[in-house]
Structures are given as C-alpha cells and as structure tokens.
Design a protein around this motif. Structure first.
Motif, PDB file in Angstrom:
ATOM      1  N   MET A   1       0.888  -1.160   0.000  1.00  0.00           N
ATOM      2  CA  MET A   1       0.000   0.000   0.000  1.00  0.00           C
ATOM      3  C   MET A   1       0.927   1.211   0.000  1.00  0.00           C
ATOM      4  O   MET A   1       1.879   1.280   0.782  1.00  0.00           O
ATOM      5  CB  MET A   1      -0.944  -0.006   1.203  1.00  0.00           C
ATOM      6  N   MET A   2       0.705   2.107  -0.949  1.00  0.00           N
ATOM      7  CA  MET A   2       1.614   3.247  -1.096  1.00  0.00           C
ATOM      8  C   MET A   2       0.790   4.515  -1.187  1.00  0.00           C
ATOM      9  O   MET A   2       0.228   4.829  -2.237  1.00  0.00           O
ATOM     10  CB  MET A   2       2.500   3.077  -2.335  1.00  0.00           C
ATOM     11  N   PHE A   3       0.651   5.187  -0.073  1.00  0.00           N
ATOM     12  CA  PHE A   3       0.064   6.529  -0.084  1.00  0.00           C
ATOM     13  C   PHE A   3       0.533   7.265   1.154  1.00  0.00           C
ATOM     14  O   PHE A   3       0.840   6.658   2.173  1.00  0.00           O
ATOM     15  CB  PHE A   3      -1.468   6.490  -0.167  1.00  0.00           C
ATOM     16  N   GLY A   4       0.632   8.588   0.999  1.00  0.00           N
ATOM     17  CA  GLY A   4       1.087   9.414   2.118  1.00  0.00           C
ATOM     18  C   GLY A   4      -0.073  10.151   2.746  1.00  0.00           C
ATOM     19  O   GLY A   4      -1.215   9.703   2.682  1.00  0.00           O
ATOM     20  N   ARG A   5       0.228  11.311   3.324  1.00  0.00           N
ATOM     21  CA  ARG A   5      -0.803  12.028   4.069  1.00  0.00           C
ATOM     22  C   ARG A   5      -1.428  13.162   3.270  1.00  0.00           C
ATOM     23  O   ARG A   5      -1.832  14.170   3.831  1.00  0.00           O
ATOM     24  CB  ARG A   5      -0.219  12.561   5.361  1.00  0.00           C
ATOM     25  N   GLY A   6      -1.447  13.005   1.963  1.00  0.00           N
ATOM     26  CA  GLY A   6      -2.168  13.995   1.161  1.00  0.00           C
ATOM     27  C   GLY A   6      -1.270  15.008   0.478  1.00  0.00           C
ATOM     28  O   GLY A   6      -1.755  15.998  -0.060  1.00  0.00           O
ATOM     29  N   ALA A   7       0.053  14.776   0.472  1.00  0.00           N
ATOM     30  CA  ALA A   7       0.963  15.764  -0.116  1.00  0.00           C
ATOM     31  C   ALA A   7       0.873  15.782  -1.642  1.00  0.00           C
ATOM     32  O   ALA A   7       1.076  16.819  -2.260  1.00  0.00           O
ATOM     33  CB  ALA A   7       2.388  15.480   0.312  1.00  0.00           C
ATOM     34  N   ASP A   8       0.552  14.625  -2.249  1.00  0.00           N
ATOM     35  CA  ASP A   8       0.445  14.678  -3.713  1.00  0.00           C
ATOM     36  C   ASP A   8      -0.957  14.249  -4.176  1.00  0.00           C
ATOM     37  O   ASP A   8      -1.768  13.753  -3.403  1.00  0.00           O
ATOM     38  CB  ASP A   8       1.575  13.895  -4.406  1.00  0.00           C
ATOM     39  N   ALA A   9      -1.193  14.467  -5.468  1.00  0.00           N
ATOM     40  CA  ALA A   9      -2.543  14.270  -6.017  1.00  0.00           C
ATOM     41  C   ALA A   9      -3.005  12.819  -5.854  1.00  0.00           C
ATOM     42  O   ALA A   9      -4.173  12.561  -5.561  1.00  0.00           O
ATOM     43  CB  ALA A   9      -2.543  14.673  -7.483  1.00  0.00           C
ATOM     44  N   ARG A  10      -2.068  11.872  -6.027  1.00  0.00           N
ATOM     45  CA  ARG A  10      -2.463  10.460  -5.898  1.00  0.00           C
ATOM     46  C   ARG A  10      -2.938  10.159  -4.473  1.00  0.00           C
ATOM     47  O   ARG A  10      -3.927   9.469  -4.263  1.00  0.00           O
ATOM     48  CB  ARG A  10      -1.282   9.554  -6.279  1.00  0.00           C
ATOM     49  N   ASP A  11      -2.196  10.694  -3.479  1.00  0.00           N
ATOM     50  CA  ASP A  11      -2.609  10.523  -2.068  1.00  0.00           C
ATOM     51  C   ASP A  11      -4.037  11.025  -1.871  1.00  0.00           C
ATOM     52  O   ASP A  11      -4.875  10.348  -1.275  1.00  0.00           O
ATOM     53  CB  ASP A  11      -1.730  11.365  -1.130  1.00  0.00           C
ATOM     54  N   ARG A  12      -4.289  12.246  -2.376  1.00  0.00           N
ATOM     55  CA  ARG A  12      -5.605  12.861  -2.137  1.00  0.00           C
ATOM     56  C   ARG A  12      -6.703  12.064  -2.831  1.00  0.00           C
ATOM     57  O   ARG A  12      -7.784  11.883  -2.282  1.00  0.00           O
ATOM     58  CB  ARG A  12      -5.591  14.330  -2.609  1.00  0.00           C
ATOM     59  N   GLU A  13      -6.400  11.530  -3.989  1.00  0.00           N
ATOM     60  CA  GLU A  13      -7.372  10.703  -4.723  1.00  0.00           C
ATOM     61  C   GLU A  13      -7.701   9.442  -3.906  1.00  0.00           C
ATOM     62  O   GLU A  13      -8.859   9.063  -3.747  1.00  0.00           O
ATOM     63  CB  GLU A  13      -6.723  10.314  -6.051  1.00  0.00           C
ATOM     64  N   ILE A  14      -6.649   8.797  -3.353  1.00  0.00           N
ATOM     65  CA  ILE A  14      -6.851   7.561  -2.589  1.00  0.00           C
ATOM     66  C   ILE A  14      -7.659   7.855  -1.322  1.00  0.00           C
ATOM     67  O   ILE A  14      -8.633   7.151  -1.008  1.00  0.00           O
ATOM     68  CB  ILE A  14      -5.485   6.918  -2.228  1.00  0.00           C
ATOM     69  N   ILE A  15      -7.265   8.901  -0.602  1.00  0.00           N
ATOM     70  CA  ILE A  15      -7.954   9.226   0.654  1.00  0.00           C
ATOM     71  C   ILE A  15      -9.414   9.585   0.356  1.00  0.00           C
ATOM     72  O   ILE A  15     -10.336   9.114   1.029  1.00  0.00           O
ATOM     73  CB  ILE A  15      -7.223  10.387   1.395  1.00  0.00           C
TER      74      ILE A  15
END
Ligand SMILES: C[S@@+](CC[C@H](N)C(=O)[O-])C[C@H]1O[C@@H](n2cnc3c(N)ncnc32)[C@H](O)[C@@H]1O
Length: 259
Positions: free
Chosen positions: A159-173
């Motif tokens: 699982m690869m996502f951070g705390r919203g720093a990039d667009a992919r993170d925000r899409e997943i969250i």
C-alpha cells in the motif's frame, strides 16, 4: 544490519508486529488467496520479478507464502523471511503440501536479516514493508541493494500513499472516505478507526509511491519504475547497476511512472 541503528522504537515495533501477525497467521493464510485486489498486486509483483530458473530470491515479510511459493516454482531457490515463527511454519507446511522443495524459511525481522553482499539475484516484498518504521524502510532498501548481485532486481508491492501531499494521495484518501461514507454507521466507525491509525501510524505506516521511488534511487538502484496497481496499492522496482569492471557502462538512473 548495523545493530547500532536499531533503536528502542525499532525493537518495540518488531515485537508488536510479531505479536500481531502470530495471532493473525492462520486467518491470513486462509484469506490472502481470496482477496481480488491483493491478488492483482501479487500478480504484478511476480510479473515485474519475472525470474528465470537460475535465480536465487528472497521474499521479505513472506507470510505463509503466497508470493514465495509462486516464485519458487520459477526460480532456483527462495528464502522466505518473516518476523512470525507461526507464518514461517505455515510457509513450510504450504510448501510441503504443494510439493515445493526449493524454499527455506527464516523467522527473523527484516531489520535484523544479515545476508552476504552480492549473494542473491532478486529481492521481493509484498504488503509487508509498510509495517516497518520509515527509517527502517530505507535501511531495508539499502540492505537489499547490498545483498543483490550486480544486475539484480528489487521489487516491492505495497500500500503506497502518504498524508495527502500529492494528487495520488488525495485521490486515494477521497475514494476511501466516499466508500466508507456510503456504508452508513459501520463505515463512519471505520473512518474514525482509520483516521486514528493514520495519525498514530501504530501498526501500518504506508508512504507514498514517490517516497518509495526516492528511497530506491537513494540506495543506488537504477531504472526505477513505479506502477500503480489497484486502489492504494502499487509496485516499485529497481535494478542494481552492473559493475563498471564487467565492461558494461553504468546506465543512467531513470525514473518512470506507469499509469
Ligand atoms: C500483510 S502480510 C503479507 C504477507 C505476504 N507477503 C503476502 O503477500 O501474503 C505482512 C507480513 O509481514 C510480516 N512482517 C511485518 N513486520 C515484519 C518485520 N519487521 N520483519 C519481517 N516480517 C514482518 C508479517 O509477519 C506478515 O507475515
């Protein structure tokens, strides 16, 4: 791994992971093969690894062997490494049941795995490294680099996502929130529970795909490629450069992201 780098936090995390996964070993073994999203990640890890029959491989955080055993059917040998003795016992029992004889298992935390330099052709890990503390993820990637022979491959599915720093993170969250909200009170409870886990990062510590790519590059891996697979899951792969003394020039580091 350098024992000086193992802080009390690392030790606590190892003990927590061991307790957690020893309790969950049987249910993981039972359910892992029935999760369609996870199966897609396993498939992609195997496709990227694409080993030949001469390859000796290591699977970090192997669990009861869904990647290890599939690899073993295509490689010379596979070493499965897991923090839980219970998982290693299941791995070996599954190997025996499937008639796979080229698998060995070691119940040792990834953080303490000592292998010889230039001793393996392939290091893989599936859905395990997000359990490591962030600094230990980088140490594990650095160590894998050392264990690999020149030209060897590191493939990490997770699982690869951070705390919203990039667009992919925000899409997943955003898509997780929307899914849970649609589930009514049960889903709202999952939002609260996941928000707590996400902030405290107690059991799971995912980082973004771009952070993984950066770690691979820092370790010295080249031809680093990031492949989003499904939902929050992605695969990152990189190659250890061949030695200049082999007569093969050092290739340029190239970072590619596939959609
Ligand atoms: C989600 S399961 C994935 C298992 C397996 N890779 C698969 O794809 O089915 C995570 C595994 O990582 C192992 N693990 C967690 N922390 C670990 C550590 N520090 N060292 C070694 N294994 C670890 C757990 O015991 C568990 O078997």
């Amino acid at each position: 791994m350098n024992p000086g780098r193992q802080t009390a936090g690392t030790e606590r995390n190892i003990a927590r992971q061991r307790r957690f996964w020893t309790r969950r070993a049987a249910s993981w073994d039972h359910g892992a093969g029935n999760n369609p999203a996870l199966l897609k990640v396993v498939e992609r890890v195997l496709a990227e690894a694409d080993p030949s029959a001469e390859v000796s491989a290591v699977d970090l955080g192997c669990g009861s062997g869904q990647v290890t055993l599939a690899l073993a059917k295509r490689c010379r040998t596979v070493l499965g490494v897991d923090v839980s003795e219970q998982m290693i016992a299941l791995l070996l029992a599954n190997a025996e049941r499937q008639g796979v004889s080229n698998v060995t298992g070691r119940a040792v935390p990834i953080e303490r795995l000592g292998l010889s330099e230039n001793s393996v052709d392939l290091v893989v890990s599936n859905y395990a490294l997000h359990h490591l503390r962030d600094k230990d993820k980088q140490v594990a990637v650095n160590e894998a680099f050392k264990w690999l022979r020149p030209g060897g491959l590191l493939v990490v599915g997770d699982m690869m996502f951070g705390r919203g720093a990039d667009a992919r993170d925000r899409e997943i969250i955003g898509s997780k929130l929307a899914l849970f909200l649609r589930q009514g009170p049960g889903g709202w409870w999952r939002i609260i529970k996941n928000a707590g886990r996400y902030v405290i990062r107690f059991q799971e510590r995912p980082i973004s795909m771009s952070a993984w790519v950066a770690m691979f590059a820092r370790a010295g891996l080249i031809e680093v490629k990031a492949i989003p697979v499904v939902n929050e899951a992605a695969v990152v792969r990189g190659t250890k450069p061949r030695l200049a003394t082999d007569g093969v020039p050092f290739p340029e580091t190239s970072l590619t992201t596939e959609r």
